[in-house]
Design a protein around this motif. Structure first.
Motif, PDB file in Angstrom:
ATOM      1  N   SER A 158       0.822  -1.208   0.000  1.00 33.05           N
ATOM      2  CA  SER A 158       0.000   0.000   0.000  1.00 33.05           C
ATOM      3  C   SER A 158       0.857   1.259   0.000  1.00 33.05           C
ATOM      4  N   LYS A 159       0.182   2.370  -0.223  1.00 35.48           N
ATOM      5  CA  LYS A 159       0.819   3.680  -0.099  1.00 35.48           C
ATOM      6  C   LYS A 159       1.268   3.904   1.349  1.00 35.48           C
ATOM      7  N   ASN A 184      -5.132  -0.903  -9.575  1.00 34.61           N
ATOM      8  CA  ASN A 184      -5.276   0.399  -8.913  1.00 34.61           C
ATOM      9  C   ASN A 184      -3.955   0.886  -8.338  1.00 34.61           C
ATOM     10  N   ARG A 185      -2.876   0.784  -9.107  1.00 33.75           N
ATOM     11  CA  ARG A 185      -1.554   1.059  -8.558  1.00 33.75           C
ATOM     12  C   ARG A 185      -1.080   2.494  -8.775  1.00 33.75           C
ATOM     13  N   GLU A 187      -1.910   5.423  -7.629  1.00 31.59           N
ATOM     14  CA  GLU A 187      -1.707   6.200  -6.409  1.00 31.59           C
ATOM     15  C   GLU A 187      -0.448   5.731  -5.673  1.00 31.59           C
ATOM     16  N   ARG A 190       2.672   6.902  -7.619  1.00 35.89           N
ATOM     17  CA  ARG A 190       2.888   8.338  -7.420  1.00 35.89           C
ATOM     18  C   ARG A 190       3.426   8.655  -6.026  1.00 35.89           C
ATOM     19  N   ALA A 191       3.242   7.729  -5.068  1.00 31.54           N
ATOM     20  CA  ALA A 191       3.730   7.946  -3.704  1.00 31.54           C
ATOM     21  C   ALA A 191       5.237   7.705  -3.577  1.00 31.54           C
ATOM     22  N   ASP A 231       0.395   6.634 -15.625  1.00 30.66           N
ATOM     23  CA  ASP A 231       0.039   6.818 -14.213  1.00 30.66           C
ATOM     24  C   ASP A 231       0.692   8.061 -13.611  1.00 30.66           C
TER      25      ASP A 231
END
Length: 258
Positions: A158-159, A184-185, A187, A190-191, A231
């Motif tokens: 996860s982020k 859904n990667r 986000e 981008r982190a 992305d």
């Protein structure tokens, strides 16, 4: 040009076709690949493959799935293999609780290989699946042995875990799964700081769209780069530049080798 930061060309599905796969690198924008060991046989093979081909480098180590079999003699063999100038890291090592492999053995062998990498002054390539808390605990406890860089390959966390691993300033590699439908990667990608992003195929696994159903090779890496560009809302060329520079830095390779 792109670098596949994590490949398994010696897998039986690819091994007999390596010369042809490598011959197609230039037309598919691939400059080089890093051949990853996951047990003693593949680690020895990775070194031999790197000796044979200029644009292949090797990583040696034991995957958590073989942790119950690894001996002190095996660790000594890994130490000796790592003396070769084309060995650039220890890996892939880590924890995987998805299947029923002995967790105590996995943790013990991971710690031993972290210490081995520190002794060799090499970075480590981490395999991590369904074991985030135990991995965080081990990396926190043994942080003093992680002095040469750490990469979480094929990152699926996860982020929030990126924030929790920030004390190590790790690199993160993303592969074909970021191209999958309903993935859904974005986000998560981008982190990650741009100077810590890498791309990989993990071939022959995780074949990216539009080649799902085929056996993956480094020649499909461009589809991972294209999706990462989308992305991040940057150009393919920028992804190529950033991930190539990051991969060279992590594995301590000079640009002149490209």
């Amino acid at each position: 040009m792109l670098i596949d930061s994590h490949a398994h060309l010696l897998d039986e599905r690819l091994a007999t076709n390596i010369p042809q796969i490598l011959a197609e690198y230039p037309q598919n924008d691939v400059a080089m690949s890093i051949e990853i060991g996951c047990d003693m046989q593949s680690s020895i093979g990775a070194v031999e493959l790197s000796k044979k081909y200029k644009n292949i480098y090797a990583v040696v180590g034991c995957h958590p799935f073989c942790a119950e079999q690894i001996t002190d003699n095996d660790l000594q063999t890994l130490f000796e293999l790592a003396q070769n100038e084309k060995v650039v890291a220890i890996g892939e090592i880590g924890l995987d609780y998805h299947y029923d492999y002995d967790k105590t053995a996995q943790k013990s062998v991971l710690i031993k290989q972290i210490k081995l990498a520190d002794q060799l002054k090499l970075p480590i390539v981490i395999h991590l699946r369904d074991a985030y808390q135990d991995m965080e605990n081990i990396l926190t406890e043994y942080k003093s042995y992680i002095n040469n860089g750490i990469l979480l390959h094929c990152y699926s966390g996860s982020k929030e875990m990126i924030d929790r691993f920030s004390f190590l300033d790790p690199y993160y590699a993303f592969g074909g799964s970021i191209t999958f439908k309903n993935n859904n990667r974005a986000e998560v990608i981008r982190a990650v700081k741009k100077d810590r992003l890498m791309i990989e195929t993990d071939c022959p696994y995780l074949t990216p769209v539009p080649h799902r159903g085929e056996i993956n090779t480094p020649n499909f890496l461009k589809f991972v780069a294209e999706r990462m560009a989308l992305d991040l809302n940057i150009s393919y060329e920028e992804v190529a530049k950033v991930t190539t520079e990051n991969t060279l830095r992590f594995y301590r390779l000079n640009k002149e080798i490209l």
